[in-house]
Scaffold this motif. Structure first.
Motif, PDB file in Angstrom:
ATOM      1  N   GLN A  13       4.901 -16.784  -3.516  1.00 25.01           N
ATOM      2  CA  GLN A  13       4.903 -15.776  -4.390  1.00 25.01           C
ATOM      3  C   GLN A  13       5.040 -14.474  -3.647  1.00 25.01           C
ATOM      4  N   ARG A  14       5.894 -13.361  -4.661  1.00 25.21           N
ATOM      5  CA  ARG A  14       6.034 -12.174  -4.126  1.00 25.21           C
ATOM      6  C   ARG A  14       5.564 -11.085  -5.207  1.00 25.21           C
ATOM      7  N   LEU A  15       4.952  -9.998  -4.576  1.00 26.33           N
ATOM      8  CA  LEU A  15       4.512  -8.936  -5.600  1.00 26.33           C
ATOM      9  C   LEU A  15       5.140  -7.500  -5.066  1.00 26.33           C
ATOM     10  N   TYR A  16       5.882  -6.957  -5.793  1.00 26.10           N
ATOM     11  CA  TYR A  16       6.422  -5.557  -5.226  1.00 26.10           C
ATOM     12  C   TYR A  16       5.565  -4.540  -6.117  1.00 26.10           C
ATOM     13  N   VAL A 139       4.021 -12.388   9.473  1.00 24.18           N
ATOM     14  CA  VAL A 139       4.435 -12.070   8.265  1.00 24.18           C
ATOM     15  C   VAL A 139       5.924 -12.274   8.152  1.00 24.18           C
ATOM     16  N   ASP A 140       5.968 -13.006   7.000  1.00 26.51           N
ATOM     17  CA  ASP A 140       7.460 -13.685   6.690  1.00 26.51           C
ATOM     18  C   ASP A 140       8.339 -12.657   6.138  1.00 26.51           C
ATOM     19  N   PHE A 141       8.353 -11.408   6.519  1.00 28.93           N
ATOM     20  CA  PHE A 141       8.999 -10.187   5.990  1.00 28.93           C
ATOM     21  C   PHE A 141       9.399  -9.280   6.958  1.00 28.93           C
ATOM     22  N   SER A 142      10.538  -8.851   6.877  1.00 29.32           N
ATOM     23  CA  SER A 142      10.843  -7.492   7.977  1.00 29.32           C
ATOM     24  C   SER A 142      11.513  -6.385   7.442  1.00 29.32           C
ATOM     25  N   ASN A 152       8.377  -6.230  20.122  1.00 31.35           N
ATOM     26  CA  ASN A 152       7.521  -7.343  20.138  1.00 31.35           C
ATOM     27  C   ASN A 152       6.404  -7.175  19.209  1.00 31.35           C
ATOM     28  N   SER A 153       6.725  -6.714  17.886  1.00 28.27           N
ATOM     29  CA  SER A 153       5.573  -6.384  17.078  1.00 28.27           C
ATOM     30  C   SER A 153       6.165  -6.436  15.660  1.00 28.27           C
ATOM     31  N   LYS A 154       5.644  -5.944  14.821  1.00 31.64           N
ATOM     32  CA  LYS A 154       6.000  -5.851  13.459  1.00 31.64           C
ATOM     33  C   LYS A 154       5.887  -4.239  12.976  1.00 31.64           C
TER      34      LYS A 154
END
Length: 214
Positions: A13-16, A139-142, A152-154
Motif C-alpha cells: 500500500q501507498r499513501l501520498y 525503502v522501495d522508493f527513490s 551509497n545512501s538514500k
C-alpha cells in the motif's frame, strides 16, 4: 511557509499526503492608515490523502481530517502522479548535476548538502538542499536512483528554497515571502502511525468495496 508532500509505505500500500495551503491577501497600511500595498498571509493548511496499491490503475482520495467519516473518491493513479509531479519525468530534475556543494553536514547516518544557485529569473530557485540517510536504503522508493547510487545512501528529502521577492519586482504592490518546497520521505511518529494505520485499514476496506479488489 511549508509545502511538504509525505509518502507513506505499508507492504503493497501507498499513501501520498498532499498539503493544501490557504493564503489570504491583506492590505498593507502606512502610519496614517492609507493602503500602500498588499501582502500574502498564510492562514491554514489542510491535507488530502491518496491511497492505492502498487500496480492499481485507480486509487482513493480522502480528506485526511475526515477520512473516517467521509466517503472516498475514486481517482486514476496516473493523474495523481502527474498532478503532483511524481512521474519519472518529474523526478528527472532531481538527477541534475550541480556544482560542488557549498557545505556538507554529516551526522551519523545522515548527510545534508547545500547548493546555492545562480538563478536566471527572479522567481527561480535560490538554493537546493539534498538530504541523505543510509538507514533508509531499504525503502522501495527513490527520488533519484542516480544520487542514491553515487552516495551509497538514500536521497530521502530534497528542498527548494525561494528567497523573498521585494515589492515591485514581481507584483507592483505586493511582497512575495520566502518559500520552501519539499519532497520528503519520513518515518512516522507514534502519533502519526496510529492515524495512518487507521487510514491504511480504511483504504484496504474501501478498495474492496469501491474498486472490487479482495
Amino acid at each position: 511557509m511549508e509545502n511538504t508532500i509525505r509518502i507513506v509505505f505499508k507492504d503493497n500500500q501507498r499513501l501520498y499526503i498532499i498539503p493544501r495551503i490557504k493564503v489570504d491577501v491583506q492590505d498593507v497600511l502606512d502610519e496614517n492608515g492609507k493602503k500602500i500595498g498588499e501582502k500574502g498571509v498564510y492562514t491554514d493548511t489542510s491535507y488530502i490523502a491518496y491511497a492505492w496499491n502498487i500496480g492499481d490503475k485507480k486509487g482513493l482520495q480522502y480528506k485526511l481530517e475526515k477520512f473516517q467519516t467521509d466517503s472516498a473518491i475514486i481517482v486514476p493513479t496516473d493523474s495523481i502522479l502527474q498532478d503532483f509531479g511524481f512521474t519519472d519525468k518529474d523526478f528527472a530534475s532531481f538527477d541534475i548535476d550541480l556544482p560542488p556543494p557549498e557545505s556538507v553536514i554529516k551526522n551519523g547516518t545522515k548527510k545534508i548538502e547545500k547548493y546555492p544557485l545562480q538563478k536566471k529569473h527572479f522567481s527561480g530557485v535560490d538554493s537546493i538542499y539534498r538530504y541523505y540517510d543510509t538507514d533508509l536504503k531499504h525503502v522501495d522508493f527513490s527520488f533519484s536512483k542516480k544520487n542514491d547510487e553515487q552516495n551509497n545512501s538514500k536521497l530521502y528529502k530534497i528542498a527548494f528554497i525561494f528567497n523573498k521577492i521585494p515589492k515591485g519586482v514581481f507584483l507592483p504592490d505586493m511582497e512575495v515571502p520566502r518559500r520552501e518546497s519539499f519532497y520528503e520521505m519520513v518515518i512516522g511518529s507514534d502519533k502519526d502511525m496510529d492515524r495512518l494505520e487507521k487510514l491504511f485499514k480504511k483504504a484496504k476496506s474501501d478498495r474492496a468495496l469501491k474498486l472490487g479488489f479482495q
